[in-house]
Design a protein around this motif. Structure first.
Motif, short mmCIF file in Angstrom:
data_model
loop_
_atom_site.label_atom_id
_atom_site.label_comp_id
_atom_site.label_asym_id
_atom_site.label_seq_id
_atom_site.Cartn_x
_atom_site.Cartn_y
_atom_site.Cartn_z
N GLU A 10 -30.63 57.51 5.87
CA GLU A 10 -30.73 55.93 5.97
C GLU A 10 -29.69 55.29 5.04
N LEU A 19 -17.97 48.48 8.17
CA LEU A 19 -18.90 49.42 9.12
C LEU A 19 -17.84 50.31 10.01
N THR A 23 -18.25 54.42 9.44
CA THR A 23 -18.79 55.09 10.90
C THR A 23 -17.89 56.35 10.93
N VAL A 33 -24.02 58.55 14.46
CA VAL A 33 -24.45 57.36 13.76
C VAL A 33 -25.05 56.22 14.57
N GLU A 34 -26.11 55.73 14.05
CA GLU A 34 -26.90 54.45 14.89
C GLU A 34 -27.00 53.37 14.00
N PHE A 35 -26.44 52.15 14.47
CA PHE A 35 -26.52 51.02 13.82
C PHE A 35 -27.48 50.12 14.97
N TRP A 48 -27.80 48.34 7.61
CA TRP A 48 -28.59 49.55 7.63
C TRP A 48 -27.92 50.37 8.64
N LEU A 49 -27.80 51.55 8.40
CA LEU A 49 -27.22 52.67 9.44
C LEU A 49 -28.36 54.06 9.21
N ALA A 51 -27.89 58.27 10.09
CA ALA A 51 -26.96 58.85 10.41
C ALA A 51 -27.43 60.29 10.56
#
Length: 97
Positions: A10, A19, A23, A33-35, A48-49, A51
């Motif tokens: 996180e 960003l 990324t 990667v998820e945002f 916040w991401l 990964a």
């Protein structure tokens, strides 16, 4: 044969303008990667991401590795082994569900 582990980090990114760059760096290193829109700080500018990556690294090595990647852009909030069940729980908790 080395053991592969699914690791999740996180991450907090200090400037939304970074960003795309952070990324891209994470994807180059093999991360998914998820945002999430819900993770944008409305009062500030942090994002916040999550990964995820499969790696042979230990948890401490993984924390150091991902920390080195994101250091110019932000920080690691939490990182380590993460089963699919833990990942779903983590997302629900952080989304307030």
């Amino acid at each position: 044969m080395p053991m592969l582990n699914r690791m999740t980090a996180e991450l907090i990114i200090d400037n939304p303008n970074d960003l795309n760059e952070v990324t891209a760096l994470l994807i180059e290193e093999g991360f998914d990667v998820e945002f999430l829109d819900d993770w944008i700080d409305d009062k500030g500018k942090v994002i916040w991401l999550l990964a995820d990556v499969v790696t042979e690294l230990s948890q401490s090595e993984f924390f150091d590795w991902v920390g080195g990647i994101v250091a110019p852009f932000g920080d690691v909030v939490e990182a380590g082994l993460c089963s699919p069940e833990q990942h779903r729980t983590w997302r629900k908790k952080d989304l307030g569900r």
